[in-house]
Design a protein around this motif. Structure first.
Motif, mmCIF file in Angstrom:
data_model
loop_
_atom_site.group_PDB
_atom_site.id
_atom_site.type_symbol
_atom_site.label_atom_id
_atom_site.label_comp_id
_atom_site.label_asym_id
_atom_site.label_seq_id
_atom_site.Cartn_x
_atom_site.Cartn_y
_atom_site.Cartn_z
ATOM 1 N N PHE A 233 0.828 -1.212 0.000
ATOM 2 C CA PHE A 233 0.000 0.000 0.000
ATOM 3 C C PHE A 233 0.861 1.261 0.000
ATOM 4 O O PHE A 233 0.581 2.223 -0.726
ATOM 5 N N ILE A 234 1.918 1.266 0.813
ATOM 6 C CA ILE A 234 2.801 2.445 0.872
ATOM 7 C C ILE A 234 3.436 2.706 -0.486
ATOM 8 O O ILE A 234 3.591 3.855 -0.908
ATOM 9 N N CYS A 235 3.778 1.644 -1.199
ATOM 10 C CA CYS A 235 4.453 1.792 -2.488
ATOM 11 C C CYS A 235 3.502 2.113 -3.638
ATOM 12 O O CYS A 235 3.877 2.826 -4.568
ATOM 13 N N THR A 236 2.273 1.594 -3.576
ATOM 14 C CA THR A 236 1.368 1.724 -4.724
ATOM 15 C C THR A 236 0.190 2.657 -4.483
ATOM 16 O O THR A 236 -0.447 3.109 -5.430
ATOM 17 N N HIS A 237 -0.134 2.926 -3.206
ATOM 18 C CA HIS A 237 -1.305 3.745 -2.851
ATOM 19 C C HIS A 237 -2.602 3.111 -3.355
ATOM 20 O O HIS A 237 -3.559 3.824 -3.677
ATOM 21 N N LYS A 238 -2.632 1.786 -3.441
ATOM 22 C CA LYS A 238 -3.823 1.062 -3.866
ATOM 23 C C LYS A 238 -4.125 -0.066 -2.885
ATOM 24 O O LYS A 238 -3.244 -0.478 -2.114
ATOM 25 N N ASN A 239 -5.373 -0.557 -2.925
ATOM 26 C CA ASN A 239 -5.754 -1.687 -2.076
ATOM 27 C C ASN A 239 -4.847 -2.884 -2.388
ATOM 28 O O ASN A 239 -4.859 -3.407 -3.500
ATOM 29 N N ARG A 398 6.022 2.508 -11.756
ATOM 30 C CA ARG A 398 4.968 3.023 -12.633
ATOM 31 C C ARG A 398 4.253 4.203 -11.985
ATOM 32 O O ARG A 398 3.925 5.193 -12.656
ATOM 33 N N ARG A 399 3.996 4.118 -10.687
ATOM 34 C CA ARG A 399 3.321 5.222 -9.985
ATOM 35 C C ARG A 399 4.186 6.476 -9.999
ATOM 36 O O ARG A 399 3.705 7.590 -10.230
ATOM 37 N N LYS A 400 5.504 6.292 -9.773
ATOM 38 C CA LYS A 400 6.402 7.441 -9.790
ATOM 39 C C LYS A 400 6.465 8.077 -11.174
ATOM 40 O O LYS A 400 6.643 9.298 -11.300
ATOM 41 N N GLY A 402 3.994 8.302 -13.127
ATOM 42 C CA GLY A 402 2.680 8.853 -13.431
ATOM 43 C C GLY A 402 1.820 7.961 -14.300
ATOM 44 O O GLY A 402 0.814 8.418 -14.859
ATOM 45 N N GLU A 403 2.177 6.686 -14.434
ATOM 46 C CA GLU A 403 1.396 5.758 -15.259
ATOM 47 C C GLU A 403 0.203 5.215 -14.477
ATOM 48 O O GLU A 403 0.256 5.057 -13.265
ATOM 49 N N ASP A 404 -0.860 4.924 -15.201
ATOM 50 C CA ASP A 404 -2.035 4.299 -14.595
ATOM 51 C C ASP A 404 -1.836 2.780 -14.620
ATOM 52 O O ASP A 404 -1.306 2.227 -15.584
ATOM 53 N N PHE A 405 -2.252 2.104 -13.555
ATOM 54 C CA PHE A 405 -2.066 0.655 -13.495
ATOM 55 C C PHE A 405 -3.060 0.052 -12.509
ATOM 56 O O PHE A 405 -3.630 0.745 -11.660
ATOM 57 N N VAL A 406 -3.290 -1.240 -12.657
ATOM 58 C CA VAL A 406 -4.085 -2.005 -11.689
ATOM 59 C C VAL A 406 -3.190 -3.115 -11.155
ATOM 60 O O VAL A 406 -2.348 -3.663 -11.872
ATOM 61 N N LEU A 407 -3.361 -3.460 -9.877
ATOM 62 C CA LEU A 407 -2.483 -4.432 -9.244
ATOM 63 C C LEU A 407 -2.699 -5.837 -9.796
ATOM 64 O O LEU A 407 -1.754 -6.604 -9.958
ATOM 65 N N VAL A 408 -3.972 -6.181 -10.083
ATOM 66 C CA VAL A 408 -4.283 -7.507 -10.624
ATOM 67 C C VAL A 408 -5.070 -7.316 -11.895
ATOM 68 O O VAL A 408 -6.282 -7.076 -11.855
ATOM 69 N N PRO A 409 -4.418 -7.373 -13.053
ATOM 70 C CA PRO A 409 -5.136 -7.187 -14.321
ATOM 71 C C PRO A 409 -6.222 -8.236 -14.506
ATOM 72 O O PRO A 409 -6.045 -9.405 -14.134
ATOM 73 N N LYS A 410 -7.339 -7.807 -15.064
ATOM 74 C CA LYS A 410 -8.430 -8.754 -15.334
ATOM 75 C C LYS A 410 -8.063 -9.626 -16.520
ATOM 76 O O LYS A 410 -7.426 -9.173 -17.473
ATOM 77 N N LYS A 411 -8.495 -10.891 -16.468
ATOM 78 C CA LYS A 411 -8.228 -11.796 -17.571
ATOM 79 C C LYS A 411 -9.075 -11.421 -18.774
ATOM 80 O O LYS A 411 -10.220 -11.004 -18.639
ATOM 81 N N ASN A 412 -8.478 -11.588 -19.949
ATOM 82 C CA ASN A 412 -9.204 -11.283 -21.186
ATOM 83 C C ASN A 412 -10.267 -12.344 -21.453
ATOM 84 O O ASN A 412 -10.031 -13.523 -21.224
#
Length: 412
Positions: A233-239, A398-400, A402-412
């Motif tokens: 959380f500290i590194c990514t600021h996400k759940n 990626r956060r540093k 400024g890129e947008d990202f999700v921690l667990v990408p959804k499967k196609n």
């Protein structure tokens, strides 16, 4: 039969592993003498251990030879996260041991083992493994040596011709494909491993040392479900929990039964690929993590050492225990270079409190008795943290940026 195979192949690997786990547990209870079933587990772990050294050597060398000059910064982040995670594991064990102090009924050591004589011996062992003959390192699965030589050759081959680099990439792809074939057999391997554990040990291991096991497991769960998510959380600021649970499910589960971080390297590689991580990064950080990222080992060393101190009636202040957590973290990073792993580093930590070696070796004996559960939990935490911290380091960069990202990408 064809429809049944089709339905089986359509299930996710984790679902198939869970099915194999359940069948293995049931067979271990109702047919404990059908020992031939355990052969499935032996074959699976044997195949993983056989291919893992080649995978690490070829993949790391190929990745470095073909990489661009932008991965070093991310690798520094990975190493820092590994060290923080290992230290925090030891610190959690200190807090747990103060809240729930344990005493041991000491017995004679169950195996003839020789612990390292001190921290200098651990570091010397580590350095000697680094400069071991590369062929010997491959044949003996010395991952520290394999990693060191793969890095050296990989950097040297950055100056090679395009054709040579393509050959390395093709070799890497071929080994990766072979590993994927082995991983597809995981449900049957897990079935055999679970059968062997249940039929051989039952639940008797919980009765004599239940409270000690509870403390060890509790500290490892606290590290996996509180400390590591906090770092993410500290590194990514996400759940962090979707990523944490995915790593525990897809890496920790198999590591629990294989009881080998090295054998679980292919599973972590596949996990990182499914997360969409940069192969140039994780092909180096995952094998590196299997040698220096040792949250579970730090927990084991700290809990067992403080249990020995409490058994001897020694008064341990928090400052000394804090120093112990630093020593345990440093020692744990060298555990892979010492035959016997984390248990043999207990006498080294016990020396901090002036506990004699013969007493410390009795504590090691207790460790071997509960090793069926302790080592499985320790490996699950160690291995799942390798993938978790690798992913966290990349998401942090990626956060540093400024890129947008999700921690667990959804499967196609």
């Amino acid at each position: 039969m064809k429809n049944l195979l089709s339905k089986w192949n359509n299930l996710s690997l984790i679902t198939r592993i869970i099915i194999g786990l359940c069948i293995g547990a049931i067979l271990g209870i109702v047919a404990p003498k059908a020992t031939a079933i355990s052969l499935l587990g032996d074959l699976f772990v044997g195949a993983l251990r056989a291919v893992a050294p080649i995978l690490v050597f070829v993949l790391v060398m190929s990745s470095l030879a073909n990489s661009k000059n932008n991965g070093a910064k991310n690798m520094r982040t990975v190493v820092v996260l590994y060290l923080i995670s290992t230290f925090m594991g030891a610190f959690v064990a200190v807090v747990g041991s103060f809240l729930f102090p344990q005493t041991l009924v000491l017995t004679k050591a169950t195996q003839k083992v020789t612990p390292p004589s001190g921290l200098a011996a651990v570091l010397k062992n580590l350095l000697m493994n680094i400069v071991a003959n590369p062929v010997t390192a491959l044949s003996e699965a010395n991952y520290i040596g394999i990693l060191a030589w793969a890095i050296i050759f990989g950097i040297a081959l950055k100056l090679a011709s395009t054709g040579t680099k393509q050959f390395l990439q093709d070799a890497s792809d071929a080994v990766t494909k072979a590993v994927q074939w082995i991983i597809s057999c995981a449900p049957f391997g897990i079935l055999g491993l679970v059968f062997n554990t249940v039929s051989t040990n039952g639940i008797s291991v919980f009765t004599k040392y239940g409270s000690l096991l509870a403390l060890l497991i509790g500290c490892m769960f606290a590290t996996a479900l509180i400390i590591n998510p906090l770092i993410v959380f500290i590194c990514t600021h996400k759940n962090p929990y979707p990523l944490v649970f995915k790593c525990l499910k897809e890496s920790g589960l198999t590591a629990f039964f294989t009881r080998s971080s090295a054998a679980n390297i292919p599973m972590n590689m596949a996990l990182c690929e499914s997360l969409g991580l940069n192969k140039d990064n994780y092909s180096v950080s995952i094998p590196l993590g299997s040698t220096i990222n040792m949250d579970g080992a730090a927990v084991t060393i700290t809990v067992m050492t403080l249990a020995a101190a409490h058994t001897m009636g020694l008064s341990v202040d928090f400052i000394t225990a804090f120093i112990l957590s630093i020593l345990a973290a440093i020692s744990a990073c060298g555990a892979s270079g010492v035959a016997g792993g984390s248990l043999l580093l207990i006498p080294l930590a016990c020396s901090l409190f002036g506990i004699q070696n013969d007493v410390a070796m009795q504590v090691v004996g207790v460790g071997f008795i509960i090793g069926v559960i302790q080592d499985s939990m320790e490996t699950a935490l160690n291995s799942s943290s390798d993938a978790l911290m690798t992913a966290t380091a990349e998401y942090y960069q990626r956060r540093k940026a400024g890129e947008d990202f999700v921690l667990v990408p959804k499967k196609n």
